[in-house]
Design a protein around this motif. Sequence first.
Motif, PDB file in Angstrom:
ATOM      1  N   ARG A   1      49.706  85.516  43.900  1.00 25.43           N
ATOM      2  CA  ARG A   1      51.018  85.177  44.445  1.00 25.43           C
ATOM      3  C   ARG A   1      51.339  86.035  45.661  1.00 25.43           C
ATOM      4  NH1 ARG A   1      56.337  86.040  40.853  1.00 25.43           N
ATOM      5  NH2 ARG A   1      56.134  88.114  41.760  1.00 25.43           N
TER       6      ARG A   1
ATOM      7  N   ALA B   1      51.191  84.108  49.354  1.00 26.96           N
ATOM      8  CA  ALA B   1      52.548  83.827  49.822  1.00 26.96           C
ATOM      9  C   ALA B   1      52.529  83.645  51.337  1.00 26.96           C
ATOM     10  CB  ALA B   1      53.485  84.964  49.435  1.00 26.96           C
TER      11      ALA B   1
ATOM     12  N   PHE C   1      57.458  79.851  45.881  1.00 26.86           N
ATOM     13  CA  PHE C   1      56.010  79.704  45.804  1.00 26.86           C
ATOM     14  C   PHE C   1      55.707  78.316  45.239  1.00 26.86           C
ATOM     15  CE2 PHE C   1      51.687  80.440  44.197  1.00 26.86           C
ATOM     16  CZ  PHE C   1      51.130  81.138  45.270  1.00 26.86           C
TER      17      PHE C   1
END
Length: 303
Positions: free
Chosen positions: A85, A89, A158
């Motif tokens: 993540r 990103a 996300f």
Amino acid sequence: MEKPREVLVIGGNRYIGKRLISRLLAAGDRVTVLNRGSSAPPPGADHLVADRDDERALAAALGPRTFDVVVDQVCYTPRQAEIARRVFAGRTGRYVMTSTVEVYEYEDSIAPVREDAVGPLTVPVDLELPWEDPEFLDAHYGEGKRQAEAVFAAAPDFPYTAVRMAHVLGGADDFTGRLDHYATRVRAAEPIAVPFADQPATYIHVEEAADFLAWTAGAAFTGPVNAASHGSLTTVDLCEAVAARLPEGKVVLQLVEVGEVSPFSFFRSYGMDNSRATRLGFTFGTARQWLPTAVAETLGKGD
């Protein structure tokens, strides 16, 4: 002329993964495969080498690259999800995580379960558990996937989806050995351990699994989605399909109340409701229709 999509596939160079990559390339996508270098990607795909558990090395391997879609075939823990993540990103417009029916291991429901039975935002995350221990991870496979989903879901900006894949069958390259377990025992008329109340489960053919991931990569929905063929199968269904290919053998069931049972034998139901994916536009096959083909492929007696 429309610009090709940039797609990154993390891991998954065999079984479902190689079929997915083949479909993406056939669709005209520019495909990059990232793994630890243990195997080369199929012809036509680019290759990046990095340990996805090493955040600095992963970011360095990616460099300035960005992607329209990332398909993560090998995210098993919340730690891996946290790294992914952070690293991805702003690098991708869509992140597809391959999850599992095992996220429902505590949902003992006779009716097929829907995605909202396990909402990722309700799952507590514990990064301090010994996720790097292979034995711990193997024993907590469903929990690792649940918590990984929760990590992605906690970031509202996300754009992720988690494909909760049913048990996969079929293919001459099935490396799991689970159908071979039945074939060995049917050939020798050896006992096959199943629960007294053998519960059904949902399945998906390996080709359909690859189709679903490729379809998901090109879709726009987010959040968890169940991927399972229509209908359910029991251990007896699997045994009968194997026996049909091995007429010299015999199915001998050994009923047990507790303890170890054969692969794909369950003390609780593992049925998934696939209506969300159906509404979104994917057309599933029917497990009972493709099961004989899957058994033939796996046992090396394909038509």
